[in-house]
Design a protein around this motif. Structure first.
Motif, PDB file in Angstrom:
ATOM      1  N   ARG A 201       0.837  -1.195   0.000  1.00  0.00           N
ATOM      2  CA  ARG A 201       0.000   0.000   0.000  1.00  0.00           C
ATOM      3  C   ARG A 201       0.873   1.247   0.000  1.00  0.00           C
ATOM      4  O   ARG A 201       1.985   1.240   0.496  1.00  0.00           O
ATOM      5  CB  ARG A 201      -0.900   0.012   1.251  1.00  0.00           C
ATOM      6  CG  ARG A 201      -1.814  -1.198   1.373  1.00  0.00           C
ATOM      7  CD  ARG A 201      -2.742  -1.344   0.182  1.00  0.00           C
ATOM      8  NE  ARG A 201      -3.566  -0.177   0.004  1.00  0.00           N
ATOM      9  CZ  ARG A 201      -4.774  -0.023   0.531  1.00  0.00           C
ATOM     10  NH1 ARG A 201      -5.317  -0.976   1.255  1.00  0.00           N
ATOM     11  NH2 ARG A 201      -5.452   1.079   0.321  1.00  0.00           N
ATOM     12  N   TYR A 202       0.322   2.312  -0.551  1.00  0.00           N
ATOM     13  CA  TYR A 202       1.040   3.577  -0.654  1.00  0.00           C
ATOM     14  C   TYR A 202       0.156   4.698  -0.117  1.00  0.00           C
ATOM     15  O   TYR A 202      -1.059   4.682  -0.319  1.00  0.00           O
ATOM     16  CB  TYR A 202       1.418   3.858  -2.112  1.00  0.00           C
ATOM     17  CG  TYR A 202       2.327   2.791  -2.658  1.00  0.00           C
ATOM     18  CD1 TYR A 202       3.705   2.910  -2.515  1.00  0.00           C
ATOM     19  CD2 TYR A 202       1.810   1.653  -3.259  1.00  0.00           C
ATOM     20  CE1 TYR A 202       4.548   1.918  -2.986  1.00  0.00           C
ATOM     21  CE2 TYR A 202       2.649   0.657  -3.723  1.00  0.00           C
ATOM     22  CZ  TYR A 202       4.015   0.792  -3.584  1.00  0.00           C
ATOM     23  OH  TYR A 202       4.841  -0.200  -4.036  1.00  0.00           O
ATOM     24  N   LYS A 203       0.770   5.653   0.549  1.00  0.00           N
ATOM     25  CA  LYS A 203       0.024   6.790   1.090  1.00  0.00           C
ATOM     26  C   LYS A 203      -0.802   7.422  -0.013  1.00  0.00           C
ATOM     27  O   LYS A 203      -0.288   7.744  -1.087  1.00  0.00           O
ATOM     28  CB  LYS A 203       0.998   7.812   1.677  1.00  0.00           C
ATOM     29  CG  LYS A 203       0.296   8.970   2.335  1.00  0.00           C
ATOM     30  CD  LYS A 203       1.281   9.914   2.965  1.00  0.00           C
ATOM     31  CE  LYS A 203       0.507  11.062   3.606  1.00  0.00           C
ATOM     32  NZ  LYS A 203       1.375  12.006   4.271  1.00  0.00           N
ATOM     33  N   GLY A 204      -2.111   7.536   0.218  1.00  0.00           N
ATOM     34  CA  GLY A 204      -3.006   8.174  -0.732  1.00  0.00           C
ATOM     35  C   GLY A 204      -3.534   7.264  -1.825  1.00  0.00           C
ATOM     36  O   GLY A 204      -4.261   7.722  -2.695  1.00  0.00           O
ATOM     37  N   ASP A 205      -3.191   5.954  -1.801  1.00  0.00           N
ATOM     38  CA  ASP A 205      -3.676   5.072  -2.872  1.00  0.00           C
ATOM     39  C   ASP A 205      -5.180   4.815  -2.778  1.00  0.00           C
ATOM     40  O   ASP A 205      -5.807   4.486  -3.772  1.00  0.00           O
ATOM     41  CB  ASP A 205      -2.885   3.763  -2.959  1.00  0.00           C
ATOM     42  CG  ASP A 205      -3.018   2.858  -1.747  1.00  0.00           C
ATOM     43  OD1 ASP A 205      -3.645   3.254  -0.744  1.00  0.00           O
ATOM     44  OD2 ASP A 205      -2.484   1.736  -1.805  1.00  0.00           O
ATOM     45  N   VAL A 206      -5.758   4.991  -1.608  1.00  0.00           N
ATOM     46  CA  VAL A 206      -7.213   4.955  -1.426  1.00  0.00           C
ATOM     47  C   VAL A 206      -7.590   6.082  -0.481  1.00  0.00           C
ATOM     48  O   VAL A 206      -6.767   6.540   0.308  1.00  0.00           O
ATOM     49  CB  VAL A 206      -7.714   3.592  -0.859  1.00  0.00           C
ATOM     50  CG1 VAL A 206      -7.472   2.470  -1.838  1.00  0.00           C
ATOM     51  CG2 VAL A 206      -7.083   3.284   0.471  1.00  0.00           C
ATOM     52  N   GLU A 207      -8.825   6.520  -0.572  1.00  0.00           N
ATOM     53  CA  GLU A 207      -9.265   7.656   0.244  1.00  0.00           C
ATOM     54  C   GLU A 207      -9.174   7.365   1.742  1.00  0.00           C
ATOM     55  O   GLU A 207      -8.685   8.173   2.513  1.00  0.00           O
ATOM     56  CB  GLU A 207     -10.703   8.027  -0.126  1.00  0.00           C
ATOM     57  CG  GLU A 207     -11.178   9.284   0.550  1.00  0.00           C
ATOM     58  CD  GLU A 207     -12.551   9.712   0.088  1.00  0.00           C
ATOM     59  OE1 GLU A 207     -13.280  10.294   0.905  1.00  0.00           O
ATOM     60  OE2 GLU A 207     -12.891   9.456  -1.085  1.00  0.00           O
ATOM     61  N   ASN A 208      -9.667   6.195   2.163  1.00  0.00           N
ATOM     62  CA  ASN A 208      -9.643   5.840   3.576  1.00  0.00           C
ATOM     63  C   ASN A 208      -9.281   4.361   3.710  1.00  0.00           C
ATOM     64  O   ASN A 208     -10.131   3.501   3.523  1.00  0.00           O
ATOM     65  CB  ASN A 208     -11.006   6.115   4.220  1.00  0.00           C
ATOM     66  CG  ASN A 208     -10.982   5.877   5.723  1.00  0.00           C
ATOM     67  OD1 ASN A 208     -10.020   5.365   6.282  1.00  0.00           O
ATOM     68  ND2 ASN A 208     -12.053   6.257   6.389  1.00  0.00           N
ATOM     69  N   PRO A 209      -8.032   4.051   4.041  1.00  0.00           N
ATOM     70  CA  PRO A 209      -7.610   2.651   4.109  1.00  0.00           C
ATOM     71  C   PRO A 209      -8.273   1.854   5.229  1.00  0.00           C
ATOM     72  O   PRO A 209      -8.176   0.636   5.258  1.00  0.00           O
ATOM     73  CB  PRO A 209      -6.094   2.746   4.318  1.00  0.00           C
ATOM     74  CG  PRO A 209      -5.875   4.082   4.932  1.00  0.00           C
ATOM     75  CD  PRO A 209      -6.961   4.962   4.370  1.00  0.00           C
ATOM     76  N   ARG A 210      -8.985   2.512   6.129  1.00  0.00           N
ATOM     77  CA  ARG A 210      -9.660   1.800   7.220  1.00  0.00           C
ATOM     78  C   ARG A 210     -11.008   1.229   6.798  1.00  0.00           C
ATOM     79  O   ARG A 210     -11.606   0.443   7.500  1.00  0.00           O
ATOM     80  CB  ARG A 210      -9.862   2.735   8.409  1.00  0.00           C
ATOM     81  CG  ARG A 210      -8.557   3.142   9.028  1.00  0.00           C
ATOM     82  CD  ARG A 210      -8.779   4.040  10.183  1.00  0.00           C
ATOM     83  NE  ARG A 210      -7.492   4.439  10.726  1.00  0.00           N
ATOM     84  CZ  ARG A 210      -7.363   5.220  11.763  1.00  0.00           C
ATOM     85  NH1 ARG A 210      -8.420   5.709  12.372  1.00  0.00           N
ATOM     86  NH2 ARG A 210      -6.158   5.539  12.209  1.00  0.00           N
ATOM     87  N   VAL A 211     -11.480   1.644   5.634  1.00  0.00           N
ATOM     88  CA  VAL A 211     -12.773   1.174   5.129  1.00  0.00           C
ATOM     89  C   VAL A 211     -12.545  -0.014   4.208  1.00  0.00           C
ATOM     90  O   VAL A 211     -11.747   0.049   3.284  1.00  0.00           O
ATOM     91  CB  VAL A 211     -13.499   2.308   4.359  1.00  0.00           C
ATOM     92  CG1 VAL A 211     -14.796   1.789   3.750  1.00  0.00           C
ATOM     93  CG2 VAL A 211     -13.768   3.488   5.283  1.00  0.00           C
ATOM     94  N   VAL A 212     -13.237  -1.106   4.481  1.00  0.00           N
ATOM     95  CA  VAL A 212     -13.133  -2.292   3.635  1.00  0.00           C
ATOM     96  C   VAL A 212     -13.888  -2.039   2.331  1.00  0.00           C
ATOM     97  O   VAL A 212     -15.021  -1.570   2.334  1.00  0.00           O
ATOM     98  CB  VAL A 212     -13.738  -3.524   4.349  1.00  0.00           C
ATOM     99  CG1 VAL A 212     -13.713  -4.742   3.448  1.00  0.00           C
ATOM    100  CG2 VAL A 212     -12.994  -3.801   5.644  1.00  0.00           C
ATOM    101  N   SER A 213     -13.245  -2.313   1.219  1.00  0.00           N
ATOM    102  CA  SER A 213     -13.893  -2.125  -0.071  1.00  0.00           C
ATOM    103  C   SER A 213     -13.471  -3.250  -0.995  1.00  0.00           C
ATOM    104  O   SER A 213     -12.513  -3.962  -0.735  1.00  0.00           O
ATOM    105  CB  SER A 213     -13.515  -0.783  -0.685  1.00  0.00           C
ATOM    106  OG  SER A 213     -12.129  -0.742  -0.935  1.00  0.00           O
ATOM    107  N   GLU A 214     -14.201  -3.411  -2.079  1.00  0.00           N
ATOM    108  CA  GLU A 214     -13.854  -4.437  -3.056  1.00  0.00           C
ATOM    109  C   GLU A 214     -12.637  -4.009  -3.842  1.00  0.00           C
ATOM    110  O   GLU A 214     -12.501  -2.850  -4.207  1.00  0.00           O
ATOM    111  CB  GLU A 214     -15.019  -4.675  -4.019  1.00  0.00           C
ATOM    112  CG  GLU A 214     -16.173  -5.373  -3.372  1.00  0.00           C
ATOM    113  CD  GLU A 214     -17.250  -5.744  -4.361  1.00  0.00           C
ATOM    114  OE1 GLU A 214     -16.925  -5.947  -5.544  1.00  0.00           O
ATOM    115  OE2 GLU A 214     -18.398  -5.847  -3.953  1.00  0.00           O
TER     116      GLU A 214
END
Length: 62
Positions: free
Chosen positions: A48-61
């Motif tokens: 994972r990289y900083k900023g690769d997803v909006e909120n890394p604490r949220v589980v998403s597909e």
């Protein structure tokens, strides 16, 4: 279990050397309702990289 742990660390070392990620998600899907479609064990090691997803604490597909 120790062999899996050691392999994860070995793979992390390779990823860190080549891609320098900021963190990792490590996961195992157990049973069909968790996404396992073939009954065997495999481990997801996702760099994972900083900023690769909006909120890394949220589980998403993925």
């Amino acid at each position: 279990m120790i062999a899996i742990y050691n392999l994860i660390h070995q793979c992390k070392g390779i990823l860190e050397e080549k891609y320098n990620p900021d963190g990792y998600n490590i996961g195992i899907n157990v049973n069909e309702n968790a996404g396992q479609t073939i009954m065997h064990l495999h481990v997801h090691l996702i760099p994972r990289y900083k900023g690769d997803v909006e909120n890394p604490r949220v589980v998403s597909e993925i």
